[in-house]
Design a protein around this motif. Structure first.
Motif, short mmCIF file in Angstrom:
data_model
loop_
_atom_site.label_atom_id
_atom_site.label_comp_id
_atom_site.label_asym_id
_atom_site.label_seq_id
_atom_site.Cartn_x
_atom_site.Cartn_y
_atom_site.Cartn_z
N ALA A 1 19.74 -4.37 112.22
CA ALA A 1 18.90 -4.45 111.10
C ALA A 1 19.21 -2.81 110.48
CB ALA A 1 17.65 -4.57 111.35
N ARG A 2 19.20 -1.92 111.26
CA ARG A 2 19.60 -0.56 110.81
C ARG A 2 20.84 -0.43 110.19
NH1 ARG A 2 17.14 1.23 115.49
NH2 ARG A 2 19.12 1.34 116.72
N LYS A 3 21.61 -1.32 110.83
CA LYS A 3 23.11 -1.04 110.24
C LYS A 3 23.29 -2.00 108.80
CE LYS A 3 27.50 0.08 111.41
NZ LYS A 3 27.58 1.23 111.10
N VAL A 4 22.68 -2.80 108.84
CA VAL A 4 22.90 -3.71 107.66
C VAL A 4 22.05 -3.18 106.48
CG1 VAL A 4 22.40 -6.16 106.65
CG2 VAL A 4 23.50 -5.76 109.01
N SER A 5 20.82 -2.67 106.63
CA SER A 5 19.91 -2.23 105.74
C SER A 5 20.47 -0.96 105.43
CB SER A 5 18.61 -2.38 106.06
OG SER A 5 18.28 -1.65 107.45
N HIS B 1 16.22 -16.69 113.93
CA HIS B 1 15.82 -16.82 112.62
C HIS B 1 15.78 -15.34 112.09
CE1 HIS B 1 12.97 -20.32 113.45
NE2 HIS B 1 14.02 -20.72 113.49
N GLY B 2 15.65 -14.45 112.92
CA GLY B 2 15.50 -12.84 112.31
C GLY B 2 17.05 -12.68 111.97
N TYR B 3 18.19 -13.03 112.67
CA TYR B 3 19.47 -12.82 112.29
C TYR B 3 19.97 -13.64 111.06
CZ TYR B 3 20.78 -9.74 115.88
OH TYR B 3 20.96 -8.61 116.66
N LEU B 4 19.49 -14.79 110.82
CA LEU B 4 19.75 -15.62 109.56
C LEU B 4 19.18 -14.84 108.33
CD1 LEU B 4 19.31 -19.35 110.99
CD2 LEU B 4 21.53 -17.89 110.68
N ASP B 5 17.80 -14.39 108.63
CA ASP B 5 17.14 -13.86 107.39
C ASP B 5 17.79 -12.57 106.94
OD1 ASP B 5 15.39 -15.71 107.15
OD2 ASP B 5 14.01 -14.81 108.48
N LEU B 6 18.39 -11.95 108.08
CA LEU B 6 18.94 -10.71 107.65
C LEU B 6 20.04 -10.90 106.84
CD1 LEU B 6 18.81 -7.57 108.20
CD2 LEU B 6 20.34 -7.83 110.43
N ALA B 7 21.06 -11.87 107.44
CA ALA B 7 22.13 -12.41 106.66
C ALA B 7 21.75 -12.53 105.09
CB ALA B 7 22.93 -13.46 107.32
N THR B 8 20.71 -13.26 104.96
CA THR B 8 20.21 -13.76 103.66
C THR B 8 20.12 -12.58 102.90
OG1 THR B 8 19.42 -15.68 104.56
CG2 THR B 8 18.31 -14.94 102.29
N LEU B 9 18.96 -11.51 103.39
CA LEU B 9 18.75 -10.23 102.62
C LEU B 9 19.80 -9.53 102.26
CD1 LEU B 9 15.35 -9.10 103.90
CD2 LEU B 9 15.90 -10.12 101.83
N TRP B 10 20.87 -9.36 103.15
CA TRP B 10 22.00 -8.72 102.81
C TRP B 10 22.69 -9.41 101.86
CZ3 TRP B 10 26.98 -10.58 102.87
CH2 TRP B 10 28.11 -9.57 102.82
N PHE B 11 23.03 -10.45 101.72
CA PHE B 11 23.75 -11.40 100.66
C PHE B 11 22.94 -11.24 99.26
CE2 PHE B 11 24.47 -14.96 98.27
CZ PHE B 11 25.89 -14.99 98.00
N THR B 12 21.56 -11.57 99.26
CA THR B 12 20.62 -11.47 97.97
C THR B 12 20.73 -10.28 97.63
OG1 THR B 12 18.74 -11.60 99.28
CG2 THR B 12 19.77 -13.50 98.40
#
Ligand code: UDP
Ligand code: MG
Length: 329
Positions: A154-158, A227-238
């Motif tokens: 999450a740190r990396k992606v966000s 679910h956490g990883y899928l949501d992180l991918a969604t947030l990154w994409f959106t």
């Protein structure tokens, strides 16, 4: 306490709104309420407690109603069914009237003693959001270990490098933050990322005490990590491509198509070369490049089409030209 304007431009006379999402936590509630009340009274805060009962099937609602009889600062919101922690938080945020909004879990794992310092960090250190960090956790290893991995991703992606515990239930917000983010689905795990995407960059962290769950049991199983990883991918994409999906799909579509095109050239060139050099030559369908070309060109077209559909959706979305203006003169 300091006077500031709240969202409506009126002078807010509530220092702190405590928003507590809860699902079947009847045993913990009286203790939690008494503890919060004690902390608020000792520090002279004006406050409200918003209990959001997320469709509990135990006696939580009756307990909240009984508590509200003796404490006028308590508000209760009761969902008809269990929607999840994010919808509960979002509803609580919409009702919160305090200058500072503090969220905490209802299971007594978060300590209300942290409230004064969190409040100070928002009002004096001018943080937009302060997230708790359960440095010493009282949870089973099966939860703490994947949590570490999850937070590193999450740190990396966000790009929010200073947070160690994205999903800590104990957080404090400047009122305007909670009014400008929408927590839906299971996105409560990423509220700091949502805040950052909404333009609130001053995000801090405070090490907080964590306690073992005293009553009841956890409401989230191990699928929280999937679910956490899928949501992180969604947030990154959106967050990155939500307003311009073609930049994502078009790029990958073009690359795929290019790969297919190169493969076609190779297949054709090899065949022509062999034909004209009077070498032995085979059917193009015997070459692996033929299949690579076929698959990647179809994928390239599909990605491009997904991009066009994405652009059509964005073009019709009501929020496509909605911007939050910080100041204007
Ligand atoms: N919760 C909720 N709705 C749900 C699941 C949980 O409001 O569908 C609440 C729960 O009652 C608690 C908080 O969210 O106040 C955190 O849940 P839990 O303690 O089970 O999570 P954990 O501490 O295991 O991460
Ligand atoms: Mg808990």
């Amino acid at each position: 306490m300091a006077t500031e304007k709240n969202e409506a431009g009126k002078k807010a006379d509530i220092d702190i709104s405590v928003v507590i999402p809860l699902y079947n936590e009847e045993e913990s509630l009286p203790e939690l309420e008494a503890w919060i009340r004690r902390v608020m009274d000792e520090n002279g805060f004006s406050y409200e407690i918003i209990f959001v009962n997320d469709g509990s099937t135990d006696r939580s609602q009756e307990v909240i109603e009984a508590l509200a009889q003796s404490n006028p600062h308590i508000h209760g919101i009761c969902f008809r069914r269990n929607y999840g922690k994010s919808p509960a938080l979002n509803t609580g945020f919409a009702r919160a009237a305090g200058r500072v909004v503090i969220t905490m879990d209802a299971d007594l794992q978060d300590s209300p003693d942290e409230i004064p310092e969190l409040y100070r960090m928002i009002t004096e250190d001018r943080y937009d959001l302060v997230s708790g960090y359960k440095q010493k956790r009282y949870d089973p290893l099966s939860k703490t270990l994947p949590t570490k991995l999850f937070n590193a991703t999450a740190r990396k992606v966000s790009g929010i490098k200073n947070l160690h515990d994205f999903n800590c239930g104990l957080k404090a917000y400047r009122s305007t933050v909670v009014k400008h983010i929408e927590v839906y689905g299971d996105m409560h795990r990423y509220i700091p990322y949502l805040a950052k995407l909404a333009g609130f960059n001053h995000i801090g962290e405070k090490v907080v005490q964590h306690r073992a769950r005293k009553y009841g049991k956890t409401k989230f199983g191990l699928n929280r990590f999937v679910h956490g990883y899928l949501d992180l991918a969604t947030l990154w994409f959106t967050g990155k491509f939500g307003g311009k999906p073609m930049h994502f799909f078009g790029l990958w579509g073009s690359l795929m198509f290019l790969l297919g095109f190169i493969s076609v050239i190779i297949v054709g060139a090899v065949k022509l070369y062999n034909m004209y050099s009077h070498n032995q030559y085979t059917l193009v369908t015997d070459s692996p490049y033929f299949y690579i070309a076929l698959v990647t060109m179809i994928l390239g077209c599909q990605l491009f089409l997904a991009g066009f559909i994405g652009e059509l959706i964005v073009r019709n979305s009501s929020g496509r030209n909605h911007y939050e203006i910080d100041s204007e003169f």
